[in-house]
Design a protein around this motif. Sequence first.
Motif, PDB file in Angstrom:
ATOM      1  N   LYS A  89       0.874  -1.142  -0.118  1.00 23.76           N
ATOM      2  CA  LYS A  89      -0.035  -0.084  -0.003  1.00 23.76           C
ATOM      3  C   LYS A  89       0.681   1.138   0.250  1.00 23.76           C
ATOM      4  O   LYS A  89       0.304   2.391  -0.452  1.00 23.76           O
ATOM      5  N   SER A  90       1.984   1.258   0.716  1.00 23.69           N
ATOM      6  CA  SER A  90       2.774   2.379   0.732  1.00 23.69           C
ATOM      7  C   SER A  90       3.722   2.400  -0.583  1.00 23.69           C
ATOM      8  O   SER A  90       4.691   3.077  -0.635  1.00 23.69           O
ATOM      9  N   GLN A  91       3.639   1.338  -1.535  1.00 26.91           N
ATOM     10  CA  GLN A  91       4.358   1.259  -2.611  1.00 26.91           C
ATOM     11  C   GLN A  91       5.971   0.992  -2.402  1.00 26.91           C
ATOM     12  O   GLN A  91       6.742   1.399  -3.025  1.00 26.91           O
ATOM     13  N   THR A  92       6.494   0.613  -1.236  1.00 28.53           N
ATOM     14  CA  THR A  92       7.659   0.172  -0.916  1.00 28.53           C
ATOM     15  C   THR A  92       7.943  -1.193  -1.743  1.00 28.53           C
ATOM     16  O   THR A  92       9.239  -1.210  -2.135  1.00 28.53           O
ATOM     17  N   VAL A  93       7.237  -1.789  -1.891  1.00 23.12           N
ATOM     18  CA  VAL A  93       7.408  -3.046  -2.757  1.00 23.12           C
ATOM     19  C   VAL A  93       6.613  -3.025  -4.170  1.00 23.12           C
ATOM     20  O   VAL A  93       5.218  -2.537  -3.917  1.00 23.12           O
ATOM     21  N   ASP A  94       6.934  -3.643  -5.315  1.00 22.75           N
ATOM     22  CA  ASP A  94       6.066  -3.508  -6.390  1.00 22.75           C
ATOM     23  C   ASP A  94       4.967  -4.661  -6.209  1.00 22.75           C
ATOM     24  O   ASP A  94       3.962  -4.861  -6.700  1.00 22.75           O
ATOM     25  N   VAL A  95       5.343  -5.952  -5.396  1.00 20.62           N
ATOM     26  CA  VAL A  95       4.525  -7.092  -5.279  1.00 20.62           C
ATOM     27  C   VAL A  95       4.683  -7.732  -4.340  1.00 20.62           C
ATOM     28  O   VAL A  95       6.057  -7.591  -3.746  1.00 20.62           O
ATOM     29  N   LEU A  96       3.782  -8.395  -3.328  1.00 23.81           N
ATOM     30  CA  LEU A  96       3.837  -9.399  -2.340  1.00 23.81           C
ATOM     31  C   LEU A  96       3.458 -10.515  -2.888  1.00 23.81           C
ATOM     32  O   LEU A  96       2.367 -10.939  -3.205  1.00 23.81           O
ATOM     33  N   VAL A  97       4.422 -11.538  -2.667  1.00 26.68           N
ATOM     34  CA  VAL A  97       4.251 -13.146  -3.143  1.00 26.68           C
ATOM     35  C   VAL A  97       3.906 -13.859  -1.696  1.00 26.68           C
ATOM     36  O   VAL A  97       4.643 -13.480  -0.708  1.00 26.68           O
ATOM     37  N   LEU A 316      -4.554 -36.121  10.671  1.00 24.01           N
ATOM     38  CA  LEU A 316      -4.687 -34.987   9.716  1.00 24.01           C
ATOM     39  C   LEU A 316      -5.959 -35.492   8.731  1.00 24.01           C
ATOM     40  O   LEU A 316      -6.007 -36.134   8.439  1.00 24.01           O
ATOM     41  N   SER A 317      -6.978 -34.450   9.187  1.00 25.67           N
ATOM     42  CA  SER A 317      -8.397 -34.640   8.593  1.00 25.67           C
ATOM     43  C   SER A 317      -8.597 -33.520   7.568  1.00 25.67           C
ATOM     44  O   SER A 317      -8.523 -32.161   7.923  1.00 25.67           O
ATOM     45  N   LYS A 318      -8.887 -33.762   6.350  1.00 20.09           N
ATOM     46  CA  LYS A 318      -9.128 -32.787   5.360  1.00 20.09           C
ATOM     47  C   LYS A 318     -10.641 -33.085   5.068  1.00 20.09           C
ATOM     48  O   LYS A 318     -10.908 -33.794   4.286  1.00 20.09           O
ATOM     49  N   LYS A 319     -11.224 -32.076   5.240  1.00 23.42           N
ATOM     50  CA  LYS A 319     -12.924 -31.851   5.376  1.00 23.42           C
ATOM     51  C   LYS A 319     -13.416 -30.885   4.609  1.00 23.42           C
ATOM     52  O   LYS A 319     -14.392 -30.474   4.649  1.00 23.42           O
ATOM     53  N   ASN A 320     -12.592 -30.266   3.425  1.00 20.34           N
ATOM     54  CA  ASN A 320     -13.099 -29.118   2.781  1.00 20.34           C
ATOM     55  C   ASN A 320     -13.507 -28.049   3.357  1.00 20.34           C
ATOM     56  O   ASN A 320     -14.796 -27.453   3.382  1.00 20.34           O
ATOM     57  N   ILE A 321     -12.826 -27.589   4.482  1.00 25.23           N
ATOM     58  CA  ILE A 321     -13.125 -26.474   5.455  1.00 25.23           C
ATOM     59  C   ILE A 321     -12.628 -25.382   5.020  1.00 25.23           C
ATOM     60  O   ILE A 321     -11.563 -25.113   4.672  1.00 25.23           O
ATOM     61  N   LEU A 322     -13.710 -24.285   4.912  1.00 23.27           N
ATOM     62  CA  LEU A 322     -13.387 -22.744   4.390  1.00 23.27           C
ATOM     63  C   LEU A 322     -12.574 -22.795   3.331  1.00 23.27           C
ATOM     64  O   LEU A 322     -11.344 -22.340   3.378  1.00 23.27           O
ATOM     65  N   PRO A 323     -12.917 -23.259   2.067  1.00 20.15           N
ATOM     66  CA  PRO A 323     -12.219 -22.794   0.778  1.00 20.15           C
ATOM     67  C   PRO A 323     -11.837 -21.370   0.858  1.00 20.15           C
ATOM     68  O   PRO A 323     -12.450 -20.825   0.957  1.00 20.15           O
ATOM     69  N   GLN A 324     -10.452 -21.287   0.092  1.00 18.94           N
ATOM     70  CA  GLN A 324     -10.254 -20.016  -0.122  1.00 18.94           C
ATOM     71  C   GLN A 324      -9.100 -19.885  -1.192  1.00 18.94           C
ATOM     72  O   GLN A 324      -8.582 -21.069  -1.537  1.00 18.94           O
ATOM     73  N   ASN A 325      -8.813 -19.023  -1.792  1.00 19.83           N
ATOM     74  CA  ASN A 325      -7.903 -18.889  -2.884  1.00 19.83           C
ATOM     75  C   ASN A 325      -6.298 -17.852  -2.418  1.00 19.83           C
ATOM     76  O   ASN A 325      -6.628 -17.115  -1.636  1.00 19.83           O
ATOM     77  N   TYR A 326      -5.369 -18.363  -3.017  1.00 18.23           N
ATOM     78  CA  TYR A 326      -4.101 -17.696  -2.558  1.00 18.23           C
ATOM     79  C   TYR A 326      -3.718 -16.721  -3.824  1.00 18.23           C
ATOM     80  O   TYR A 326      -3.976 -17.444  -5.057  1.00 18.23           O
ATOM     81  N   GLY A 327      -3.096 -15.702  -4.001  1.00 19.82           N
ATOM     82  CA  GLY A 327      -2.571 -14.742  -4.773  1.00 19.82           C
ATOM     83  C   GLY A 327      -1.518 -13.910  -4.530  1.00 19.82           C
ATOM     84  O   GLY A 327      -1.328 -13.654  -3.241  1.00 19.82           O
ATOM     85  N   PHE A 328      -1.003 -13.096  -5.610  1.00 20.30           N
ATOM     86  CA  PHE A 328       0.087 -12.107  -5.253  1.00 20.30           C
ATOM     87  C   PHE A 328      -0.524 -10.757  -5.045  1.00 20.30           C
ATOM     88  O   PHE A 328      -1.574 -10.635  -5.777  1.00 20.30           O
ATOM     89  N   ALA A 329      -0.066  -9.781  -4.464  1.00 20.70           N
ATOM     90  CA  ALA A 329      -0.694  -8.543  -4.371  1.00 20.70           C
ATOM     91  C   ALA A 329       0.061  -7.484  -4.792  1.00 20.70           C
ATOM     92  O   ALA A 329       1.504  -7.292  -4.782  1.00 20.70           O
TER      93      ALA A 329
END
Length: 365
Positions: A89-97, A316-329
């Motif tokens: 937001k302060s444009q210190t970096v061009d992209v956050l991965v 470890l249990s995978k139950k499709n809990i709270l699906p979400q997407n990851y991206g670069f900012a």
Amino acid sequence: MNSVQKFSQMIRVFLLSFCFLIFCNSTIAQTEGDSVIQVGFTGSQPFVIPGTDSEGISVDLWREVAFQGDLNYELTHFKNVTAGLDAVKSQTVDVLVGPITINSDRAANVTFSQPFFETEMAILAPKIEQGFWDYVKPIFSTTFLFGVLGLFFLLSIVGVLLWVVERKTLTPEGKNGTVRGIGNGIWLAIVTMTTVGYGDFAPRTLSGRVIVGIWMIVSLITATSFVAGIATTISQIKGEDETITSLLHLEGKEVAVPDNEKIIDNITTVGGRPTPVSNIDEGFDRLANGEVDALVYDVIALEYTFNQHGGDEFVLSKKNILPQNYGFAFFEATSLKKLVDIEILKLKESGEIQKVIDRWVNSGE
């Protein structure tokens, strides 16, 4: 000045201007080619591996994108996503991965790339083995004991009524066989309820047959309700001691979760008591030390941690809990974002992103 001289001067001016434009364009092109993109990266393992020099899923994915797009860059590590987004937001970096969840609150302040991974939450909990006491404990529960006592009381009433109307049949000794007669009446009520029907005792009078007939109908309802109640009690008591494998099992449990409002609200909704943690290492330490009953976190991070430390102690249990997407900012939609979007789509289509993730997850085995 004659016309020839004027024409010659114009030619010189034109050539000088042409050379100047070529020089400027060359300089600009060289500057653009040598421009360095400031890239921030953040995340928990395996997206960022602690104690290493820029390693993990996040950085590997960016390197693939930069290689394909022929980009020059410098990497800067941020402790958490919040600090990294502030830098964007302060444009210190061009992209956050990194594993940056795409949501409406963040999208109001920054611009996201194409999602590079669709993820979900998973549950990590200690494995609890059933012992002998876990199987016999329901027999000593309050519900079970009250059910048995209630049934015995009802059988006693029916036995007394049968003895009153069938006294001579149940006790040939007559009035002197009261205890034995009531006992035989209770026995007749039991064999009637269970449909065994030994035939050693049977009602002879009309009143006795009416009582037995009514008891047959009542006993069917009573026995069914009694068995259903006992089965429910046993399943509930066993469920309390079983390994946590779903959101429903989190009721009344202490649960370590990411410091994310949506996840905290979901755990609270199912009756769990969420304990926010700053990263997965802190969450796993709390789980291993018995401070919490379960750890809910990103499935990739949990799978990596489970492969490293899980062993036979956790499930470890995978139950499709709270699906979400990851991206670069990014701060805004620029030509850099467009280039990154195209390269992310290419990497997804080729399966390269999944290969990078699988390589890091399996490295913890």
